[in-house]
Design a protein around this motif. Structure first.
Motif, PDB file in Angstrom:
ATOM      1  N   GLY A  55       0.767  -1.230   0.000  1.00 26.12           N
ATOM      2  CA  GLY A  55       0.000   0.000   0.000  1.00 26.12           C
ATOM      3  C   GLY A  55       0.797   1.278   0.000  1.00 26.12           C
ATOM      4  N   LEU A  56       0.968   1.881  -1.164  1.00 24.45           N
ATOM      5  CA  LEU A  56       1.484   3.236  -1.253  1.00 24.45           C
ATOM      6  C   LEU A  56       0.403   4.189  -0.728  1.00 24.45           C
ATOM      7  CD1 LEU A  56       3.012   2.845  -4.803  1.00 24.45           C
ATOM      8  CD2 LEU A  56       4.337   3.464  -2.797  1.00 24.45           C
ATOM      9  N   PRO A  57       0.737   5.398  -0.290  1.00 21.59           N
ATOM     10  CA  PRO A  57       2.049   6.036  -0.358  1.00 21.59           C
ATOM     11  C   PRO A  57       2.986   5.592   0.766  1.00 21.59           C
ATOM     12  CG  PRO A  57       0.473   7.530   0.619  1.00 21.59           C
ATOM     13  CD  PRO A  57      -0.308   6.316   0.212  1.00 21.59           C
ATOM     14  N   TYR A  58       4.282   5.828   0.553  1.00 23.96           N
ATOM     15  CA  TYR A  58       5.313   5.542   1.541  1.00 23.96           C
ATOM     16  C   TYR A  58       5.896   6.850   2.061  1.00 23.96           C
ATOM     17  CZ  TYR A  58       5.681   0.785  -0.492  1.00 23.96           C
ATOM     18  OH  TYR A  58       5.440  -0.474  -0.946  1.00 23.96           O
ATOM     19  N   THR A  59       6.238   6.832   3.333  1.00 32.64           N
ATOM     20  CA  THR A  59       7.135   7.832   3.907  1.00 32.64           C
ATOM     21  C   THR A  59       8.413   7.092   4.279  1.00 32.64           C
ATOM     22  OG1 THR A  59       5.397   9.279   4.778  1.00 32.64           O
ATOM     23  CG2 THR A  59       7.550   9.400   5.837  1.00 32.64           C
ATOM     24  N   PRO A  60       9.504   7.296   3.544  1.00 31.74           N
ATOM     25  CA  PRO A  60      10.734   6.556   3.818  1.00 31.74           C
ATOM     26  C   PRO A  60      11.521   7.174   4.970  1.00 31.74           C
ATOM     27  CG  PRO A  60      11.071   8.018   1.965  1.00 31.74           C
ATOM     28  CD  PRO A  60       9.630   8.187   2.383  1.00 31.74           C
ATOM     29  N   GLY A  61      12.686   6.623   5.225  1.00 35.97           N
ATOM     30  CA  GLY A  61      13.591   7.195   6.206  1.00 35.97           C
ATOM     31  C   GLY A  61      13.950   6.235   7.318  1.00 35.97           C
ATOM     32  N   TRP A  62      15.230   5.885   7.408  1.00 37.51           N
ATOM     33  CA  TRP A  62      15.722   4.910   8.389  1.00 37.51           C
ATOM     34  C   TRP A  62      16.243   5.576   9.654  1.00 37.51           C
ATOM     35  CZ3 TRP A  62      15.108  -0.005   6.333  1.00 37.51           C
ATOM     36  CH2 TRP A  62      14.977  -0.076   4.944  1.00 37.51           C
ATOM     37  N   ASP A  63      17.083   6.589   9.495  1.00 42.10           N
ATOM     38  CA  ASP A  63      17.758   7.206  10.638  1.00 42.10           C
ATOM     39  C   ASP A  63      16.905   8.306  11.242  1.00 42.10           C
ATOM     40  OD1 ASP A  63      20.768   6.210  10.013  1.00 42.10           O
ATOM     41  OD2 ASP A  63      19.821   6.885   8.157  1.00 42.10           O
ATOM     42  N   VAL A  64      17.055   8.480  12.545  1.00 36.20           N
ATOM     43  CA  VAL A  64      16.416   9.628  13.169  1.00 36.20           C
ATOM     44  C   VAL A  64      17.334  10.198  14.246  1.00 36.20           C
ATOM     45  CG1 VAL A  64      15.154   8.206  14.845  1.00 36.20           C
ATOM     46  CG2 VAL A  64      14.354  10.510  14.341  1.00 36.20           C
ATOM     47  N   ALA A  65      17.503  11.511  14.185  1.00 36.96           N
ATOM     48  CA  ALA A  65      18.087  12.270  15.277  1.00 36.96           C
ATOM     49  C   ALA A  65      17.055  13.313  15.654  1.00 36.96           C
ATOM     50  CB  ALA A  65      19.394  12.938  14.845  1.00 36.96           C
ATOM     51  N   GLY A  66      16.717  13.387  16.918  1.00 42.98           N
ATOM     52  CA  GLY A  66      15.676  14.326  17.296  1.00 42.98           C
ATOM     53  C   GLY A  66      15.427  14.343  18.792  1.00 42.98           C
ATOM     54  N   THR A  67      14.242  14.814  19.163  1.00 47.38           N
ATOM     55  CA  THR A  67      13.881  15.019  20.565  1.00 47.38           C
ATOM     56  C   THR A  67      12.629  14.233  20.893  1.00 47.38           C
ATOM     57  OG1 THR A  67      14.763  17.269  20.392  1.00 47.38           O
ATOM     58  CG2 THR A  67      13.361  16.779  22.288  1.00 47.38           C
ATOM     59  N   VAL A  68      12.634  13.549  22.028  1.00 49.21           N
ATOM     60  CA  VAL A  68      11.449  12.816  22.471  1.00 49.21           C
ATOM     61  C   VAL A  68      10.313  13.808  22.698  1.00 49.21           C
ATOM     62  CG1 VAL A  68      10.460  11.401  24.308  1.00 49.21           C
ATOM     63  CG2 VAL A  68      12.783  10.941  23.492  1.00 49.21           C
ATOM     64  N   ASP A  69       9.186  13.518  22.056  1.00 50.94           N
ATOM     65  CA  ASP A  69       8.028  14.413  22.100  1.00 50.94           C
ATOM     66  C   ASP A  69       6.890  13.809  22.919  1.00 50.94           C
ATOM     67  OD1 ASP A  69       5.249  14.755  20.252  1.00 50.94           O
ATOM     68  OD2 ASP A  69       6.252  16.623  20.811  1.00 50.94           O
ATOM     69  N   ALA A  70       6.829  12.482  22.958  1.00 49.58           N
ATOM     70  CA  ALA A  70       5.798  11.792  23.733  1.00 49.58           C
ATOM     71  C   ALA A  70       6.265  10.370  23.986  1.00 49.58           C
ATOM     72  CB  ALA A  70       4.457  11.785  22.979  1.00 49.58           C
ATOM     73  N   VAL A  71       5.820   9.791  25.086  1.00 47.31           N
ATOM     74  CA  VAL A  71       6.174   8.406  25.409  1.00 47.31           C
ATOM     75  C   VAL A  71       4.907   7.607  25.669  1.00 47.31           C
ATOM     76  CG1 VAL A  71       8.448   8.988  26.331  1.00 47.31           C
ATOM     77  CG2 VAL A  71       6.491   8.929  27.857  1.00 47.31           C
ATOM     78  N   GLY A  72       4.917   6.367  25.230  1.00 53.26           N
ATOM     79  CA  GLY A  72       3.794   5.489  25.473  1.00 53.26           C
ATOM     80  C   GLY A  72       3.906   4.814  26.828  1.00 53.26           C
ATOM     81  N   PRO A  73       2.880   4.075  27.224  1.00 57.94           N
ATOM     82  CA  PRO A  73       2.943   3.329  28.481  1.00 57.94           C
ATOM     83  C   PRO A  73       4.123   2.356  28.486  1.00 57.94           C
ATOM     84  CG  PRO A  73       0.706   3.369  27.599  1.00 57.94           C
ATOM     85  CD  PRO A  73       1.594   3.927  26.537  1.00 57.94           C
ATOM     86  N   SER A  74       4.644   2.091  29.681  1.00 59.00           N
ATOM     87  CA  SER A  74       5.715   1.111  29.900  1.00 59.00           C
ATOM     88  C   SER A  74       7.074   1.577  29.393  1.00 59.00           C
ATOM     89  CB  SER A  74       5.366  -0.248  29.264  1.00 59.00           C
ATOM     90  OG  SER A  74       4.121  -0.723  29.730  1.00 59.00           O
ATOM     91  N   VAL A  75       7.237   2.855  29.128  1.00 56.49           N
ATOM     92  CA  VAL A  75       8.544   3.397  28.733  1.00 56.49           C
ATOM     93  C   VAL A  75       9.129   4.140  29.917  1.00 56.49           C
ATOM     94  CG1 VAL A  75       9.784   4.992  27.238  1.00 56.49           C
ATOM     95  CG2 VAL A  75       7.948   3.571  26.303  1.00 56.49           C
ATOM     96  N   ALA A  76      10.271   3.633  30.436  1.00 52.59           N
ATOM     97  CA  ALA A  76      10.897   4.250  31.600  1.00 52.59           C
ATOM     98  C   ALA A  76      12.232   4.898  31.274  1.00 52.59           C
ATOM     99  CB  ALA A  76      11.095   3.194  32.698  1.00 52.59           C
ATOM    100  N   GLU A  77      12.852   4.488  30.137  1.00 49.76           N
ATOM    101  CA  GLU A  77      14.219   4.927  29.869  1.00 49.76           C
ATOM    102  C   GLU A  77      14.314   6.298  29.211  1.00 49.76           C
ATOM    103  OE1 GLU A  77      13.534   1.406  26.987  1.00 49.76           O
ATOM    104  OE2 GLU A  77      12.459   2.377  28.641  1.00 49.76           O
ATOM    105  N   PHE A  78      13.204   6.826  28.683  1.00 50.77           N
ATOM    106  CA  PHE A  78      13.229   8.133  28.042  1.00 50.77           C
ATOM    107  C   PHE A  78      12.096   9.000  28.573  1.00 50.77           C
ATOM    108  CE2 PHE A  78      15.053   5.234  24.808  1.00 50.77           C
ATOM    109  CZ  PHE A  78      16.314   5.807  24.712  1.00 50.77           C
ATOM    110  N   THR A  79      12.356  10.304  28.588  1.00 50.53           N
ATOM    111  CA  THR A  79      11.327  11.263  28.980  1.00 50.53           C
ATOM    112  C   THR A  79      11.258  12.366  27.934  1.00 50.53           C
ATOM    113  OG1 THR A  79      12.903  12.545  30.310  1.00 50.53           O
ATOM    114  CG2 THR A  79      11.663  10.819  31.437  1.00 50.53           C
ATOM    115  N   ILE A  80      10.171  13.108  27.949  1.00 47.03           N
ATOM    116  CA  ILE A  80       9.982  14.190  26.987  1.00 47.03           C
ATOM    117  C   ILE A  80      11.134  15.191  27.096  1.00 47.03           C
ATOM    118  CG2 ILE A  80       8.510  16.155  26.388  1.00 47.03           C
ATOM    119  CD1 ILE A  80       6.113  14.450  27.262  1.00 47.03           C
ATOM    120  N   GLY A  81      11.695  15.559  25.952  1.00 47.42           N
ATOM    121  CA  GLY A  81      12.810  16.486  25.896  1.00 47.42           C
ATOM    122  C   GLY A  81      14.160  15.831  25.719  1.00 47.42           C
TER     123      GLY A  81
END
Length: 300
Positions: free
Chosen positions: A58-84
């Motif tokens: 199913g097209l369309p695709y949004t490609p892209g493997w690498d990411v450098a950025g800032t945590v914006d939101a975390v889902g449940p059960s995530v303890a190792e990262f926080t927003i920012g």
């Protein structure tokens, strides 16, 4: 949010900036506001419809493997990262369709690590995919310190990381590359071998990033190792040589080890050019022209 997208296969002209929904993190996931990502040769193959492996349905695709950025939101059960938190990660988007050429991307927390302090995102983004590919190739070989390894395509992005990691692991690397790449290869402690001649010598292992092929097995000692650039290129074993193929996988823990080597100066990061989303076609065209010595970076 804005994202680089294409709704049909073809040349760079099929790329455009689209408005797509902002993804929401599920349990164990993190949403990252993307600062930079990278275009890879495989992206050109996928975009043109020539990639040999199964593609997402199913097209369309949004490609892209690498990411450098800032945590914006975390889902449940995530303890190792926080927003920012500033993070790096690798998205296996062909399996998840969560491409990183977007303003936001959702990834499993286990695929992320803290970004190197003081390193611009455009440089840090060049590490995840190619750095993990290099590390995992060497992990497959499991060579003891003092072993010899021939790396073809040594001046490319993965090749440069292999040479740096080989030096950090106490291996003796020989880099096969173009005549103009001698200084770079030798700067990473490797012996330079010009690709204009026939490769010669005997090595404990070969990592064949230039896709020279199974003829390189003649240069590997009995019982040595050989890593092909992709699974279809993996040759049959001869003389007890262990043969492998690179299949880069997300691994936040391993990526964290690479970040430490960036911070210590053992791994150099190279950027060939930076392009905004609106110039994604130009980024693809630049990579297609070849002789790129650094990451072709995409930024929102």
């Amino acid at each position: 949010m804005r994202a680089v997208s294409y709704a049909e296969f073809g040349g760079p002209e099929v790329l455009h900036v689209a408005d797509v929904p902002v993804p929401e993190p599920q349990p164990g996931q993190v949403r990252v506001r993307v600062a930079a990502s990278v275009v890879h040769p495989v992206d050109l193959m996928v975009r043109s419809g020539r990639f040999p492996a199964p593609l997402p349905t199913g097209l369309p695709y949004t490609p892209g493997w690498d990411v450098a950025g800032t945590v914006d939101a975390v889902g449940p059960s995530v303890a190792e990262f926080t927003i920012g938190d500033e993070v790096l990660g690798f998205s296996p988007w062909l399996q998840t369709t969560a491409g990183a050429h977007a303003e936001y991307v959702v990834l499993d927390a286990a695929w992320l690590t803290s970004a190197p302090a003081g390193v611009p995102a455009t440089e840090a983004a060049t590490l995840p995919t190619n750095g993990l590919a290099a590390a995992q190739a060497l992990d497959l070989l499991a060579l003891p310190a003092g072993s010899t390894v021939l790396v073809t395509g040594a001046a490319g992005q993965v090749g440069g990381f292999v040479l740096a990691l080989a030096r950090a692991s106490g291996l003796h690397a020989t880099g096969l590359a173009g005549d103009g790449d001698r200084e770079f290869v030798e700067s990473l402690g490797a012996t330079f071998l010009p690709r204009s001649g026939e490769p010669a010598g005997t090595f404990d292992a070969v990592i064949d990033l230039a896709v020279i092929g199974s003829s390189l097995l003649d240069l590997v000692r009995d019982g040595g190792g050989y890593v092909a650039a992709s699974p279809p290129l993996r040759p049959e074993s001869v003389r007890g040589i262990r043969t492998f193929a690179m299949e880069v996988l997300p691994d936040g823990s391993r990526l964290g080890e690479l970040v430490k080597l960036v911070t210590s100066g053992d791994i150099p990061l190279r950027v060939a050019g930076v392009y905004p989303f609106a110039e994604a076609a130009a980024a693809h065209d630049r990579l297609a022209r070849g002789s790129v010595r650094g990451g072709v970076v995409i930024v929102p």
